[in-house]
Design a protein around this motif. Structure first.
Motif, PDB file in Angstrom:
ATOM      1  N   LEU A 230       0.911  -1.213  -0.078  1.00  0.00           N
ATOM      2  CA  LEU A 230       0.062   0.031   0.077  1.00  0.00           C
ATOM      3  C   LEU A 230       0.668   1.137   0.207  1.00  0.00           C
ATOM      4  N   TYR A 231       0.532   2.284  -0.802  1.00  0.00           N
ATOM      5  CA  TYR A 231       1.435   3.441  -0.958  1.00  0.00           C
ATOM      6  C   TYR A 231       0.567   4.790  -0.314  1.00  0.00           C
ATOM      7  N   LEU A 232       1.320   5.356   0.410  1.00  0.00           N
ATOM      8  CA  LEU A 232       0.483   6.369   1.204  1.00  0.00           C
ATOM      9  C   LEU A 232       1.255   7.595   1.021  1.00  0.00           C
ATOM     10  N   PHE A 233       0.590   8.728   0.701  1.00  0.00           N
ATOM     11  CA  PHE A 233       1.107   9.918   0.433  1.00  0.00           C
ATOM     12  C   PHE A 233       0.715  10.925   1.479  1.00  0.00           C
ATOM     13  N   THR A 234       1.782  11.786   2.156  1.00  0.00           N
ATOM     14  CA  THR A 234       1.426  12.472   3.066  1.00  0.00           C
ATOM     15  C   THR A 234       1.005  13.846   2.817  1.00  0.00           C
ATOM     16  N   LYS A 235       0.590  15.135   3.529  1.00  0.00           N
ATOM     17  CA  LYS A 235       0.436  16.409   3.314  1.00  0.00           C
ATOM     18  C   LYS A 235       1.416  16.877   2.404  1.00  0.00           C
ATOM     19  N   GLU A 236       2.622  16.745   2.859  1.00  0.00           N
ATOM     20  CA  GLU A 236       4.007  17.387   2.506  1.00  0.00           C
ATOM     21  C   GLU A 236       4.392  16.586   1.231  1.00  0.00           C
ATOM     22  N   GLY A 237       3.791  15.636   0.710  1.00  0.00           N
ATOM     23  CA  GLY A 237       4.096  14.893  -0.551  1.00  0.00           C
ATOM     24  C   GLY A 237       5.036  13.671  -0.245  1.00  0.00           C
ATOM     25  N   TYR A 238       5.344  13.494   0.681  1.00  0.00           N
ATOM     26  CA  TYR A 238       6.140  12.072   1.208  1.00  0.00           C
ATOM     27  C   TYR A 238       5.397  10.926   0.565  1.00  0.00           C
ATOM     28  N   LEU A 239       5.936   9.928   0.226  1.00  0.00           N
ATOM     29  CA  LEU A 239       5.580   8.644  -0.240  1.00  0.00           C
ATOM     30  C   LEU A 239       6.018   7.500   0.731  1.00  0.00           C
ATOM     31  N   HIS A 240       5.016   6.692   1.328  1.00  0.00           N
ATOM     32  CA  HIS A 240       5.270   5.691   2.354  1.00  0.00           C
ATOM     33  C   HIS A 240       4.757   4.732   1.760  1.00  0.00           C
ATOM     34  N   GLN A 241       5.605   3.544   1.632  1.00  0.00           N
ATOM     35  CA  GLN A 241       5.299   2.218   1.329  1.00  0.00           C
ATOM     36  C   GLN A 241       4.966   1.313   2.390  1.00  0.00           C
ATOM     37  N   LEU A 242       3.883   0.513   2.578  1.00  0.00           N
ATOM     38  CA  LEU A 242       3.458  -0.359   3.684  1.00  0.00           C
ATOM     39  C   LEU A 242       3.326  -1.543   3.079  1.00  0.00           C
ATOM     40  N   LYS A 243       3.852  -2.881   3.334  1.00  0.00           N
ATOM     41  CA  LYS A 243       3.399  -4.011   3.379  1.00  0.00           C
ATOM     42  C   LYS A 243       2.247  -4.342   4.233  1.00  0.00           C
ATOM     43  N   LEU A 244       1.271  -4.886   3.528  1.00  0.00           N
ATOM     44  CA  LEU A 244      -0.047  -4.872   4.275  1.00  0.00           C
ATOM     45  C   LEU A 244       0.291  -6.219   5.387  1.00  0.00           C
ATOM     46  N   SER A 245       0.981  -7.079   4.940  1.00  0.00           N
ATOM     47  CA  SER A 245       1.359  -8.016   5.920  1.00  0.00           C
ATOM     48  C   SER A 245       1.945  -7.632   7.268  1.00  0.00           C
ATOM     49  N   ASP A 246       2.576  -6.416   7.381  1.00  0.00           N
ATOM     50  CA  ASP A 246       3.336  -5.667   8.426  1.00  0.00           C
ATOM     51  C   ASP A 246       2.198  -4.935   9.302  1.00  0.00           C
ATOM     52  N   VAL A 247       1.119  -4.572   8.651  1.00  0.00           N
ATOM     53  CA  VAL A 247       0.132  -3.854   9.363  1.00  0.00           C
ATOM     54  C   VAL A 247      -0.808  -4.872   9.994  1.00  0.00           C
ATOM     55  N   PRO A 248      -0.879  -4.470  11.659  1.00  0.00           N
ATOM     56  CA  PRO A 248      -1.374  -5.562  12.259  1.00  0.00           C
ATOM     57  C   PRO A 248      -2.990  -5.691  12.228  1.00  0.00           C
ATOM     58  N   ALA A 249      -3.545  -6.835  12.139  1.00  0.00           N
ATOM     59  CA  ALA A 249      -5.036  -7.014  12.008  1.00  0.00           C
ATOM     60  C   ALA A 249      -5.750  -6.753  13.451  1.00  0.00           C
ATOM     61  N   GLY A 250      -6.752  -6.290  13.050  1.00  0.00           N
ATOM     62  CA  GLY A 250      -7.681  -5.552  14.346  1.00  0.00           C
ATOM     63  C   GLY A 250      -8.962  -5.904  14.269  1.00  0.00           C
ATOM     64  N   LYS A 251      -9.830  -5.937  15.373  1.00  0.00           N
ATOM     65  CA  LYS A 251     -11.197  -5.734  15.441  1.00  0.00           C
ATOM     66  C   LYS A 251     -11.619  -4.226  15.027  1.00  0.00           C
ATOM     67  N   PRO A 252     -12.879  -4.185  14.598  1.00  0.00           N
ATOM     68  CA  PRO A 252     -13.516  -2.924  14.390  1.00  0.00           C
ATOM     69  C   PRO A 252     -13.125  -1.930  15.644  1.00  0.00           C
ATOM     70  N   LYS A 253     -13.321  -2.286  16.798  1.00  0.00           N
ATOM     71  CA  LYS A 253     -13.190  -1.156  18.051  1.00  0.00           C
ATOM     72  C   LYS A 253     -11.607  -0.981  18.335  1.00  0.00           C
ATOM     73  N   ASP A 254     -10.923  -1.753  17.773  1.00  0.00           N
ATOM     74  CA  ASP A 254      -9.090  -1.438  17.951  1.00  0.00           C
ATOM     75  C   ASP A 254      -8.778  -0.225  17.441  1.00  0.00           C
ATOM     76  N   LYS A 255      -7.681   0.300  17.944  1.00  0.00           N
ATOM     77  CA  LYS A 255      -7.286   1.738  17.731  1.00  0.00           C
ATOM     78  C   LYS A 255      -6.293   1.630  16.320  1.00  0.00           C
ATOM     79  N   GLY A 256      -5.563   0.518  16.107  1.00  0.00           N
ATOM     80  CA  GLY A 256      -4.642   0.442  15.143  1.00  0.00           C
ATOM     81  C   GLY A 256      -3.295   0.970  15.542  1.00  0.00           C
ATOM     82  N   VAL A 257      -2.169   0.980  14.477  1.00  0.00           N
ATOM     83  CA  VAL A 257      -0.990   1.656  14.803  1.00  0.00           C
ATOM     84  C   VAL A 257      -0.689   2.877  13.807  1.00  0.00           C
TER      85      VAL A 257
END
Length: 70
Positions: free
Chosen positions: A43-70
Motif C-alpha cells: 500500500l502506498y500512502l502520500f502525506t500532506k507534504e508529498g512524501y511517499l510511504h510504502q507499507l506491506k499489508l502483512s506488516d500492518v496488524p490485523a484488528g477488530k472494528p473497535k481496535d485503535k491500530g498503529v
C-alpha cells in the motif's frame, strides 16, 4: 482478502473482509479511508507534504472494528 482502514487521527489497521462486511456501517462512520485489498499486497500512502510511504499489508496488524491500530 482484507480491508485497510485508517481513522481520522492517522491510525491504520487491517480488518478481515468477513468482519468488515458484518460491521460495515460502524467502520465507515469511524474511519476516513477503507481500501479493500489482499494481505500480500503493498500500500502506498502520500502525506500532506508529498512524501511517499510504502507499507506491506502483512506488516500492518490485523484488528477488530473497535481496535485503535498503529
Amino acid at each position: 482478502d482484507v480491508v485497510f482502514v485508517m481513522n481520522r487521527f492517522g491510525y491504520g489497521k487491517t480488518v478481515d473482509r468477513a468482519v468488515f462486511d458484518r460491521n460495515e456501517t460502524q467502520i465507515r462512520e469511524e474511519s476516513t479511508v477503507c481500501i479493500p485489498c489482499r494481505s500480500n499486497e503493498k500500500l502506498y500512502l502520500f502525506t500532506k507534504e508529498g512524501y511517499l510511504h510504502q507499507l506491506k499489508l502483512s506488516d500492518v496488524p490485523a484488528g477488530k472494528p473497535k481496535d485503535k491500530g498503529v
